[in-house]
Scaffold this active site. Structure first.
Site, PDB file in Angstrom:
ATOM      1  N   ILE A 276      -2.791 -37.847 -45.237  1.00 53.99           N
ATOM      2  CA  ILE A 276      -1.936 -37.374 -46.339  1.00 53.99           C
ATOM      3  C   ILE A 276      -2.161 -38.280 -47.565  1.00 53.99           C
ATOM      4  CG2 ILE A 276       0.429 -36.887 -47.104  1.00 53.99           C
ATOM      5  CD1 ILE A 276       1.275 -36.881 -44.160  1.00 53.99           C
TER       6      ILE A 276
ATOM      7  N   ALA B 292     -17.841 -36.886 -56.954  1.00 49.80           N
ATOM      8  CA  ALA B 292     -17.886 -38.295 -57.366  1.00 49.80           C
ATOM      9  C   ALA B 292     -18.725 -38.487 -58.626  1.00 49.80           C
ATOM     10  CB  ALA B 292     -18.449 -39.149 -56.235  1.00 49.80           C
TER      11      ALA B 292
ATOM     12  N   ARG C 297     -20.395 -52.606 -30.777  1.00 41.97           N
ATOM     13  CA  ARG C 297     -21.363 -51.971 -29.870  1.00 41.97           C
ATOM     14  C   ARG C 297     -21.975 -50.742 -30.548  1.00 41.97           C
ATOM     15  NH1 ARG C 297     -17.760 -54.138 -26.463  1.00 41.97           N
ATOM     16  NH2 ARG C 297     -16.162 -52.675 -27.098  1.00 41.97           N
TER      17      ARG C 297
ATOM     18  N   LYS D 179       3.491 -49.529 -42.459  1.00 45.49           N
ATOM     19  CA  LYS D 179       3.307 -48.461 -43.455  1.00 45.49           C
ATOM     20  C   LYS D 179       4.494 -48.399 -44.418  1.00 45.49           C
ATOM     21  CE  LYS D 179       0.518 -45.766 -40.237  1.00 45.49           C
ATOM     22  NZ  LYS D 179       0.634 -44.953 -39.007  1.00 45.49           N
TER      23      LYS D 179
ATOM     24  N   ASP E 207       3.801 -50.435 -36.275  1.00 47.95           N
ATOM     25  CA  ASP E 207       2.867 -49.708 -37.145  1.00 47.95           C
ATOM     26  C   ASP E 207       3.627 -48.979 -38.259  1.00 47.95           C
ATOM     27  OD1 ASP E 207       0.140 -48.415 -37.664  1.00 47.95           O
ATOM     28  OD2 ASP E 207       1.423 -46.673 -37.341  1.00 47.95           O
TER      29      ASP E 207
ATOM     30  N   VAL F  22      -1.819 -45.424 -44.713  1.00 48.78           N
ATOM     31  CA  VAL F  22      -0.440 -44.934 -44.751  1.00 48.78           C
ATOM     32  C   VAL F  22      -0.420 -43.416 -44.570  1.00 48.78           C
ATOM     33  CG1 VAL F  22       1.707 -44.875 -46.055  1.00 48.78           C
ATOM     34  CG2 VAL F  22       0.159 -46.816 -46.316  1.00 48.78           C
TER      35      VAL F  22
ATOM     36  N   THR G 107     -12.959 -44.693 -33.843  1.00 48.15           N
ATOM     37  CA  THR G 107     -12.422 -43.366 -34.180  1.00 48.15           C
ATOM     38  C   THR G 107     -12.598 -43.073 -35.669  1.00 48.15           C
ATOM     39  OG1 THR G 107     -10.782 -43.608 -32.432  1.00 48.15           O
ATOM     40  CG2 THR G 107     -10.329 -41.932 -34.092  1.00 48.15           C
TER      41      THR G 107
ATOM     42  N   LYS H  55      -3.468 -50.815 -42.195  1.00 47.51           N
ATOM     43  CA  LYS H  55      -2.132 -51.066 -42.781  1.00 47.51           C
ATOM     44  C   LYS H  55      -1.543 -52.387 -42.331  1.00 47.51           C
ATOM     45  CE  LYS H  55      -2.184 -48.468 -39.035  1.00 47.51           C
ATOM     46  NZ  LYS H  55      -2.863 -47.297 -38.555  1.00 47.51           N
TER      47      LYS H  55
ATOM     48  N   GLU I  32      -2.786 -47.127 -31.734  1.00 48.65           N
ATOM     49  CA  GLU I  32      -3.371 -48.402 -32.140  1.00 48.65           C
ATOM     50  C   GLU I  32      -4.036 -49.045 -30.918  1.00 48.65           C
ATOM     51  OE1 GLU I  32      -3.378 -49.621 -35.437  1.00 48.65           O
ATOM     52  OE2 GLU I  32      -2.828 -47.512 -35.542  1.00 48.65           O
TER      53      GLU I  32
HETATM   54  N1  LIG Z   1      -7.151 -43.878 -35.201  1.00 45.74           N
HETATM   55  C1  LIG Z   1      -6.454 -43.375 -36.210  1.00 45.74           C
HETATM   56  O1  LIG Z   1      -6.069 -42.208 -36.203  1.00 45.74           O
HETATM   57  C2  LIG Z   1      -6.158 -44.237 -37.405  1.00 45.74           C
HETATM   58  C3  LIG Z   1      -5.528 -43.649 -38.508  1.00 45.74           C
HETATM   59  C4  LIG Z   1      -5.245 -44.423 -39.642  1.00 45.74           C
HETATM   60  C5  LIG Z   1      -5.607 -45.745 -39.650  1.00 45.74           C
HETATM   61  N2  LIG Z   1      -6.210 -46.300 -38.553  1.00 45.74           N
HETATM   62  C6  LIG Z   1      -6.617 -47.692 -38.665  1.00 45.74           C
HETATM   63  O2  LIG Z   1      -8.040 -47.711 -38.769  1.00 45.74           O
HETATM   64  C7  LIG Z   1      -8.572 -48.897 -38.183  1.00 45.74           C
HETATM   65  C8  LIG Z   1      -9.557 -48.521 -37.093  1.00 45.74           C
HETATM   66  O3  LIG Z   1      -8.895 -47.760 -36.111  1.00 45.74           O
HETATM   67  P1  LIG Z   1      -9.685 -46.925 -35.007  1.00 45.74           P
HETATM   68  O4  LIG Z   1      -8.682 -46.028 -34.381  1.00 45.74           O
HETATM   69  O5  LIG Z   1     -10.917 -46.346 -35.583  1.00 45.74           O
HETATM   70  O6  LIG Z   1     -10.037 -48.099 -33.975  1.00 45.74           O
HETATM   71  P2  LIG Z   1     -11.188 -48.133 -32.907  1.00 45.74           P
HETATM   72  O7  LIG Z   1     -10.814 -49.165 -31.906  1.00 45.74           O
HETATM   73  O8  LIG Z   1     -11.513 -46.759 -32.427  1.00 45.74           O
HETATM   74  O9  LIG Z   1     -12.437 -48.653 -33.756  1.00 45.74           O
HETATM   75  C9  LIG Z   1     -12.625 -49.976 -34.185  1.00 45.74           C
HETATM   76  C10 LIG Z   1     -14.115 -50.295 -34.069  1.00 45.74           C
HETATM   77  O10 LIG Z   1     -14.355 -51.559 -34.679  1.00 45.74           O
HETATM   78  C11 LIG Z   1     -15.125 -52.352 -33.796  1.00 45.74           C
HETATM   79  N3  LIG Z   1     -14.777 -53.764 -34.033  1.00 45.74           N
HETATM   80  C12 LIG Z   1     -13.553 -54.328 -33.951  1.00 45.74           C
HETATM   81  N4  LIG Z   1     -13.616 -55.636 -34.234  1.00 45.74           N
HETATM   82  C13 LIG Z   1     -14.917 -55.908 -34.497  1.00 45.74           C
HETATM   83  C14 LIG Z   1     -15.625 -57.093 -34.849  1.00 45.74           C
HETATM   84  N5  LIG Z   1     -14.988 -58.268 -34.977  1.00 45.74           N
HETATM   85  N6  LIG Z   1     -16.946 -57.005 -35.033  1.00 45.74           N
HETATM   86  C15 LIG Z   1     -17.592 -55.829 -34.891  1.00 45.74           C
HETATM   87  N7  LIG Z   1     -16.976 -54.670 -34.576  1.00 45.74           N
HETATM   88  C16 LIG Z   1     -15.648 -54.710 -34.375  1.00 45.74           C
HETATM   89  C17 LIG Z   1     -14.758 -51.885 -32.405  1.00 45.74           C
HETATM   90  O11 LIG Z   1     -15.768 -52.193 -31.484  1.00 45.74           O
HETATM   91  C18 LIG Z   1     -14.566 -50.389 -32.622  1.00 45.74           C
HETATM   92  O12 LIG Z   1     -15.784 -49.697 -32.506  1.00 45.74           O
HETATM   93  C19 LIG Z   1      -7.344 -49.679 -37.691  1.00 45.74           C
HETATM   94  O13 LIG Z   1      -6.941 -50.561 -38.702  1.00 45.74           O
HETATM   95  C20 LIG Z   1      -6.299 -48.596 -37.504  1.00 45.74           C
HETATM   96  O14 LIG Z   1      -4.998 -49.092 -37.607  1.00 45.74           O
HETATM   97  C21 LIG Z   1      -6.508 -45.581 -37.443  1.00 45.74           C
HETATM   98  N1  LIG Z   2      -1.644 -45.313 -34.584  1.00 48.60           N
HETATM   99  C1  LIG Z   2      -1.390 -44.725 -35.848  1.00 48.60           C
HETATM  100  C2  LIG Z   2      -2.660 -44.303 -36.499  1.00 48.60           C
HETATM  101  C3  LIG Z   2      -2.480 -43.797 -37.907  1.00 48.60           C
HETATM  102  O1  LIG Z   2      -2.134 -44.829 -38.767  1.00 48.60           O
HETATM  103  C4  LIG Z   2      -0.466 -43.535 -35.661  1.00 48.60           C
HETATM  104  O2  LIG Z   2      -0.322 -43.060 -34.533  1.00 48.60           O
HETATM  105  O3  LIG Z   2       0.134 -43.087 -36.637  1.00 48.60           O
HETATM  106 NA    NA Z   3      -2.672 -41.574 -46.604  1.00 51.11          NA
END
Ligand SMILES: NC(=O)c1ccc[n+]([C@@H]2O[C@H](COP(=O)([O-])OP(=O)(O)OC[C@H]3O[C@@H](n4cnc5c(N)ncnc54)[C@H](O)[C@@H]3O)[C@@H](O)[C@H]2O)c1
Ligand SMILES: N[C@@H](CCO)C(=O)O
Ligand code: NA
Length: 433
Positions: free
Chosen positions: A134, A33, A46, A202, A198, A130, A13, A103, A187
């Site tokens: 924002i 920048a 993948r 934060k 979570d 966090v 994502t 986080k 998550e």
């Molecule tokens: N989704 C949100 O809105 C959001 C917001 C803020 C922070 N985050 C944080 O961002 C990070 C990513 O979240 P996301 O929602 O994008 O997750 P996600 O599951 O959509 O994406 C993670 C990607 O990393 C890849 N991956 C994981 N482990 C791997 C490994 N060992 N080797 C190779 N590829 C690997 C997965 O295949 C996947 O494509 C997390 O730490 C999450 O807490 C997410």
């Molecule tokens: N899973 C988290 C993503 C953003 O950190 C949330 O819903 O707030």
């Molecule tokens: Na932030």
């Protein structure tokens, strides 16, 4: 000025959002920048057939990014604790700057990671971790630098706020959680969202950046939203309150409060109006007073906005070869104070209590006498016409502020009363005055 080369680890994502926004807004980002920011390598478990990565090399091994000598900034977007920690420490060892949205990693392993980064002279930036998009870490570390920050309180989990908002409109918990997962908000393990872990990650980071204390995730108090019922949501509303899932950190003389739990807040407060996947963080500084930061707490491009802001900060420093850095948690290491986290029993709060009692004379008198023996004053009391039709009635009480220790003792006695069903529902309440 030198171009800055970025390698992205994790194309889910946030990874895809980061790729898309960096590509779409490349010119204006470069203008800000002062250099071009080039994505020169992407790694993820993948490949994504739905994305056109152009001629950027893609591999499934994230360590290829860390070991590529041309990468200046490693963007860690894989999530989780162990591999992410290994990846980030390897990047630091290789002299690379790190931008992460993770986080969990920062809250649990941040002290060690920042220490390694400090020694290596590299930046580890985590704004996206966090409150998503924002810019609250920037606000606290830079915008509030003049202030003694006394407390921070916020809605800092988008998934949880989305669920509570939709439940208020009458929808089912499980159905809304599934929708939040499909929208990419939750998550990988959604219990992190619904059980408050979570938000606790934060809050740990916010407290450290706000108060200048080490990260102490394991010492905080964490309660999620999984036990919140539509009944309590509706009755809090009748009392003029809204149930929100809050992280609250308060700096006291004797330590810091660090707690995450569902909370009743007056409907008239701004933060009660923050709905859906939106987050809001209130920060109280001695000079400025209360400030509030509001916006999307999760989602692909909203989170990418914060990831890229961090990349731009690092790129500016890298491209001009500046040694000047903002300290990881906003305070220079020698200014960090060893204030410890207080036990939950020492926290003061008001409470919403729901007691299911037998509908017979003297019950209310027994309940009020237990509360008054523990020095607990009642703000309001609502005895509902029984909807249970079995001779039991719900009694809903809103108390004044009292120490949690007193409340625990009172609840134990209330649950032992022959007139009650042995299960008192308790939700803390705050008014932020
Ligand atoms: N989704 C949100 O809105 C959001 C917001 C803020 C922070 N985050 C944080 O961002 C990070 C990513 O979240 P996301 O929602 O994008 O997750 P996600 O599951 O959509 O994406 C993670 C990607 O990393 C890849 N991956 C994981 N482990 C791997 C490994 N060992 N080797 C190779 N590829 C690997 C997965 O295949 C996947 O494509 C997390 O730490 C999450 O807490 C997410
Ligand atoms: N899973 C988290 C993503 C953003 O950190 C949330 O819903 O707030
Ligand atoms: Na932030």
């Amino acid at each position: 000025m030198k171009d800055v080369n970025v390698g992205i680890c994790g194309l889910g994502t946030v990874g895809s959002g980061t790729f898309n926004v960096l590509t779409r807004n490349a010119r204006l980002i470069a203008g800000r920048a002062g250099c071009s920011i080039n994505i020169i390598r992407i790694a993820s478990r993948r490949p994504r057939d739905d994305m056109d990565l152009g001629d950027i090399p893609f591999t499934t091994d994230i360590f290829d990014v860390v070991n590529d000598p041309s990468v200046d900034i490693v963007v860690e977007l894989i999530g989780g604790y162990d591999t992410a920690k290994e990846l980030v420490l390897a990047a630091i060892r290789n002299g690379k700057h790190v931008v992460t949205a993770n986080k969990a990693l920062i809250a649990v392993h941040g002290n060690e990671i920042f220490d390694a980064a400090q020694k290596a002279g590299v930046v580890v930036a985590y704004e996206a971790g966090v409150a998503g998009g924002i810019p609250v870490i920037k606000a606290i570390r830079e915008g509030m630098a003049a202030n003694r920050i006394d407390w921070i309180a916020g809605i800092i989990n988008g998934t949880g706020n989305y669920i509570l908002t939709e439940m208020r409109a009458g929808r089912e918990f499980a159905e809304v959680l599934k929708e939040a997962q499909e929208l990419g908000y939750a998550e990988a393990d959604p219990t992190f969202d619904v059980e408050g872990i979570d938000a606790a990650h934060k809050l740990t980071i916010l407290a450290s950046a706000g108060f200048g204390v080490p990260l102490q995730f394991e010492k905080g108090f964490t309660e999620g939203i999984s036990k919140i019922t539509p009944y309590d949501i509706a009755h809090a509303e009748l009392l003029g309150y809204r149930i929100k899932h809050l992280g609250i950190a308060r700096r006291r003389e004797d330590g810091i409060e660090l707690r995450v739990h569902p909370t009743l807040i007056p409907q008239s407060h701004l933060i009660a109006k923050v709905d859906g996947v939106l987050n809001a963080v209130l920060v109280d500084g001695d000079a400025v007073g209360q400030t509030m930061y509001y916006g999307p707490g999760a989602g692909d491009e909203a989170t990418a906005s914060a990831v890229i802001a961090d990349i731009v900060d690092v790129a500016r420093a890298v491209s001009i070869g500046s040694e000047q850095r903002i300290p990881y948690l906003g305070f220079e290491p020698e200014a960090v104070e060893d204030l410890s986290v207080l036990p939950m029993e020492d926290v003061h709060s008001a409470y919403y209590l729901r007691i299911t009692a037998l509908d017979r004379p003297g019950v209310l008198a027994n309940i009020s006498s237990i509360l008054s023996e523990h020095g607990i004053n009642i703000e309001s009391i609502m005895q509902k016409e029984s909807e249970l039709k079995d001779g039991r009635i719900p009694v809903i009480i809103l108390t004044h502020t009292v120490q949690e220790r007193q409340m625990n003792q009172a609840i134990e006695e209330l649950e032992a009363l022959a007139d009650t069903d042995g299960q008192v529902v308790r939700i803390r309440a705050e008014n932020f005055n």
